[in-house]
Design a protein around this motif. Sequence first.
Motif, PDB file in Angstrom:
ATOM      1  N   TYR A 192       0.091  -0.938  -6.331  1.00  0.00           N
ATOM      2  CA  TYR A 192      -0.181   0.088  -6.892  1.00  0.00           C
ATOM      3  C   TYR A 192       0.314   0.978  -6.678  1.00  0.00           C
ATOM      4  N   SER A 211      -3.193  -9.503  -5.988  1.00  0.00           N
ATOM      5  CA  SER A 211      -2.954  -7.681  -6.334  1.00  0.00           C
ATOM      6  C   SER A 211      -3.112  -8.401  -8.209  1.00  0.00           C
ATOM      7  N   LEU A 230      -2.868  -2.719 -16.489  1.00  0.00           N
ATOM      8  CA  LEU A 230      -3.486  -2.603 -15.422  1.00  0.00           C
ATOM      9  C   LEU A 230      -4.707  -3.360 -15.755  1.00  0.00           C
ATOM     10  N   GLY A 285      -6.794   4.737 -11.214  1.00  0.00           N
ATOM     11  CA  GLY A 285      -5.424   4.489 -11.508  1.00  0.00           C
ATOM     12  C   GLY A 285      -4.840   5.758 -11.878  1.00  0.00           C
TER      13      GLY A 285
END
Length: 369
Positions: free
Chosen positions: A49, A225, A87, A110
Amino acid sequence: FFFNDTATTEIYTQAFVGSVRCVQETGINAEYMGIQEILMEADPVKTHYSAIAVKGTDQIYSHSVALAAGYTEEELAQIPPEASLGLGCGNSVAAANIKEGEYILDLGCGAGMDLFLSSIRVGPKGKACGVDYSEDMIKRGTELAKKYKRDNVEFHYCPIDAMTFPDETFDVVISNCVLNLVQDKNKAFKEIFRVLKKTGRFVVSDIVLKMPLPLKLQKDIGSISACIGRAVVEANYKKGLETAGFHNVTIEDKKKDLMSMYTDKESAENTAPCCGGMKKESTCCGGAKKEMPCCGGEKKEMPCCGGEKKEGTGWCCGSGASPFDMSIFKGVNINDYAMSCIIKATKSQFSQHIEPVSYTHLRAHDTTE
């Protein structure tokens, strides 16, 4: 520690053994030796990420994922385009009925896509705070908040299961496809319960399992992930929240096609706003609306994103490429095992969920400098 590749296994093993050796030699409590911090730095999921935060994501892909997840064009126009990284698996902001003046906490924020949306709803008297364990994500989000002058947005670097906020700080906790990544979910649920006000509510979008995954999908870093490998079945999710003290727990399957959200070409062809061989208004290419000729599947030279000529094979303004390695799912229909859900809960037994209101009347904030 055993993972699907030797390098990852070695990183984790060295970090753990080295930390234990320090504790044994000094006699200092393990908590203060920073074992958690060392393992955070070695986490291959965090590395994945962080790379996305640094490089960004193809905007065709991120835009199509956002639409598939439930965001509207009006909502996407209200956020900095650089904050949308493709995401998420849902839209917890729309489900949370956020009110003016409230304090919002976004878990795994994020680059701040949901924080920027929330900041409009809470207004200048409220605050939208986010936590993330990727320093690169925090850096990207903080720079965007400064660039677009969102003064009521904050980014904090810390793990979800060990947050630095005082008790009873927030009115609402939201999250978008992040809690599945947390290894100790019970600890995280207790920490979330702690930072919520007595009348606080929990409204998150997350991947929930219909049935246990095959072992190879549980252990594979690519699967983890991609928000699948560490997800838990519905009964365990609900039990974890209730054990932490939450009431009125509901888990709603949003019936989304996870295959189309995760698969590069299918996602882009089905939902990208500039495909099909016709000229269309598009909000890809950095958020600026432009009229552009689309490829329609044929390889053509085309003006894209301000007149710059690019070659395309069905995409406008990019490749539509996913940041996830989906090879582990070859021959597997993710929909058979997992579902995208909105999970709601309240801290008080007597609180009730309120139906979300529409914010389409709000003027789209200018996302230019």
